[in-house]
Design a protein around this motif. Structure first.
Motif, PDB file in Angstrom:
ATOM      1  N   TYR A  86     -20.856  11.252   1.834  1.00 37.18           N
ATOM      2  CA  TYR A  86     -20.886  11.587   3.251  1.00 37.18           C
ATOM      3  C   TYR A  86     -19.845  12.649   3.602  1.00 37.18           C
ATOM      4  O   TYR A  86     -20.071  13.482   4.481  1.00 37.18           O
ATOM      5  CB  TYR A  86     -20.679  10.316   4.087  1.00 37.18           C
ATOM      6  CG  TYR A  86     -21.934   9.486   4.197  1.00 37.18           C
ATOM      7  CD1 TYR A  86     -22.886   9.757   5.175  1.00 37.18           C
ATOM      8  CD2 TYR A  86     -22.184   8.454   3.308  1.00 37.18           C
ATOM      9  CE1 TYR A  86     -24.042   9.006   5.272  1.00 37.18           C
ATOM     10  CE2 TYR A  86     -23.346   7.698   3.393  1.00 37.18           C
ATOM     11  CZ  TYR A  86     -24.268   7.983   4.381  1.00 37.18           C
ATOM     12  OH  TYR A  86     -25.430   7.249   4.456  1.00 37.18           O
TER      13      TYR A  86
ATOM     14  N   ASP B 288     -16.409   7.824   2.042  1.00 32.42           N
ATOM     15  CA  ASP B 288     -17.412   7.959   1.004  1.00 32.42           C
ATOM     16  C   ASP B 288     -17.604   9.430   0.652  1.00 32.42           C
ATOM     17  O   ASP B 288     -17.853  10.260   1.514  1.00 32.42           O
ATOM     18  CB  ASP B 288     -18.741   7.360   1.477  1.00 32.42           C
ATOM     19  CG  ASP B 288     -19.792   7.418   0.400  1.00 32.42           C
ATOM     20  OD1 ASP B 288     -20.507   8.433   0.339  1.00 32.42           O
ATOM     21  OD2 ASP B 288     -19.898   6.461  -0.392  1.00 32.42           O
TER      22      ASP B 288
ATOM     23  N   GLY C  83     -30.844  -0.090  -4.702  1.00 37.21           N
ATOM     24  CA  GLY C  83     -30.426   0.477  -3.428  1.00 37.21           C
ATOM     25  C   GLY C  83     -31.309   1.572  -2.895  1.00 37.21           C
ATOM     26  O   GLY C  83     -31.111   2.046  -1.769  1.00 37.21           O
TER      27      GLY C  83
ATOM     28  N   SER D  43     -28.932   9.762   3.699  1.00 38.87           N
ATOM     29  CA  SER D  43     -30.340   9.747   4.096  1.00 38.87           C
ATOM     30  C   SER D  43     -30.603  10.892   5.061  1.00 38.87           C
ATOM     31  O   SER D  43     -29.781  11.176   5.932  1.00 38.87           O
ATOM     32  CB  SER D  43     -30.705   8.414   4.768  1.00 38.87           C
ATOM     33  OG  SER D  43     -30.528   7.336   3.883  1.00 38.87           O
TER      34      SER D  43
ATOM     35  N   ASP E 117     -26.946   4.119   1.018  1.00 39.70           N
ATOM     36  CA  ASP E 117     -25.521   4.004   0.728  1.00 39.70           C
ATOM     37  C   ASP E 117     -24.914   5.336   0.312  1.00 39.70           C
ATOM     38  O   ASP E 117     -23.691   5.484   0.289  1.00 39.70           O
ATOM     39  CB  ASP E 117     -25.285   2.975  -0.382  1.00 39.70           C
ATOM     40  CG  ASP E 117     -25.603   1.557   0.074  1.00 39.70           C
ATOM     41  OD1 ASP E 117     -25.495   1.303   1.292  1.00 39.70           O
ATOM     42  OD2 ASP E 117     -25.959   0.731  -0.777  1.00 39.70           O
ATOM     43  N   MET E 118     -25.756   6.314  -0.035  1.00 38.38           N
ATOM     44  CA  MET E 118     -25.273   7.648  -0.391  1.00 38.38           C
ATOM     45  C   MET E 118     -25.492   8.615   0.766  1.00 38.38           C
ATOM     46  O   MET E 118     -24.559   9.122   1.356  1.00 38.38           O
ATOM     47  CB  MET E 118     -25.985   8.153  -1.655  1.00 38.38           C
ATOM     48  CG  MET E 118     -25.659   7.371  -2.893  1.00 38.38           C
ATOM     49  SD  MET E 118     -26.494   8.079  -4.331  1.00 38.38           S
ATOM     50  CE  MET E 118     -26.034   6.895  -5.588  1.00 38.38           C
TER      51      MET E 118
ATOM     52  N   ASN F 194     -31.248   6.755  -0.959  1.00 35.39           N
ATOM     53  CA  ASN F 194     -30.349   5.606  -1.055  1.00 35.39           C
ATOM     54  C   ASN F 194     -29.444   5.654   0.168  1.00 35.39           C
ATOM     55  O   ASN F 194     -28.549   6.498   0.236  1.00 35.39           O
ATOM     56  CB  ASN F 194     -29.526   5.658  -2.340  1.00 35.39           C
ATOM     57  CG  ASN F 194     -28.678   4.411  -2.527  1.00 35.39           C
ATOM     58  OD1 ASN F 194     -28.294   3.754  -1.566  1.00 35.39           O
ATOM     59  ND2 ASN F 194     -28.370   4.081  -3.772  1.00 35.39           N
TER      60      ASN F 194
END
Length: 254
Positions: free
Chosen positions: A143, A140, A9, A30, A27-28, A25
């Motif tokens: 985030y 998440d 990822g 950026s 998904d975590m 990543n």
């Protein structure tokens, strides 16, 4: 430059003008243009020979972009273990282990590692959104902590910056313009005097969507400078020449 060790990822993004690469990543979390512009806006003290600290460093983008303008030590402070670990690998990727390090810690608990009153420059891209009963938060965790004032809010962030900084040390912050009253109140209450403000606009003719702030610990009241605006995009959704130069032009000079 050290070879990257990417995990599932992950990808490598970079800032050509500073010759810095960042492991991320999506998904975590950026980094985005606000991180680049804060590092660009910040002016190193004493030609960057002292200690600088990036609070809430995420994957390390701001601190690493800023480190390219300095010769001193930079410490990246990040609460989330996964992001701190990625930041540490980005430090190694850029061969900066000799002067850039990562602290995986709550920024309010770093004073055993970083002596109060020892820091020349503090930088932060903190969570933008205050939290109340009606706040819609991202599910998440990465985030949530990055975008909402769960782990830190503006008053506590200002207090940490004040405690870290030497007298006349500088605090640099990027935030949302609609929080400007909160920013001013938090900084003033902790003897951080605002000296420079620069607004960033998505496109010409629109309202500002970002504000860059410089404050000095123990600075004299007054004398605030409002710098010319930064316009990010053209009507065709391309970067403006100004932002193109920041991203892809010559190495930043102060």
């Amino acid at each position: 430059m050290t070879d990257a060790q990417l995990r599932v990822g992950e990808r490598i993004d970079g800032l050509p003008s500073q010759q810095i690469k960042i492991i991320q990543n999506p998904d975590m979390f950026s980094y985005s243009l606000d991180a680049v512009l804060l590092a660009y806006f910040a002016k190193p003290k004493q030609r960057g020979r002292g200690l600088s600290v990036d609070l809430g460093a995420g994957t390390g983008a701001i601190g690493l972009f800023y480190a390219a303008k300095t010769t001193g030590t930079v410490k990246l402070v990040e609460l989330q273990k996964d992001l701190a670990e990625m930041a540490a690998r980005s430090v190694a990727l850029n061969d900066l282990n000799d002067r850039v390090s990562v602290l995986n810690s709550d920024m309010q608990e770093i004073f055993d590692e970083i002596k109060p009153g020892s820091v020349d420059t503090v930088l932060s891209n903190p969570p933008y959104f205050s939290v109340n009963e009606t706040t819609k938060q991202n599910l998440d965790e990465h985030y949530q902590l990055a975008r909402h004032e769960i782990a830190i809010d503006l008053p506590r962030l200002a207090q940490v910056a004040n405690k870290l900084l030497k007298n006349n040390g500088k605090f640099y912050l990027v935030h949302r313009p609609d929080r400007l009253n909160d920013i001013m109140a938090a900084l003033a209450a902790r003897k951080l005097e605002i000296k420079r403000i620069q607004f960033v606009y998505g496109k010409e003719g629109r309202e500002a969507n970002m504000v860059l702030v410089e404050a000095i610990k123990g600075g004299r009241p007054g004398g605030v400078r409002i710098l010319p605006p930064i316009i990010a995009y053209t009507d065709n959704d391309d970067y403006t020449d100004q932002v193109q130069e920041i991203l892809y032009g010559s190495a930043w000079q102060d």
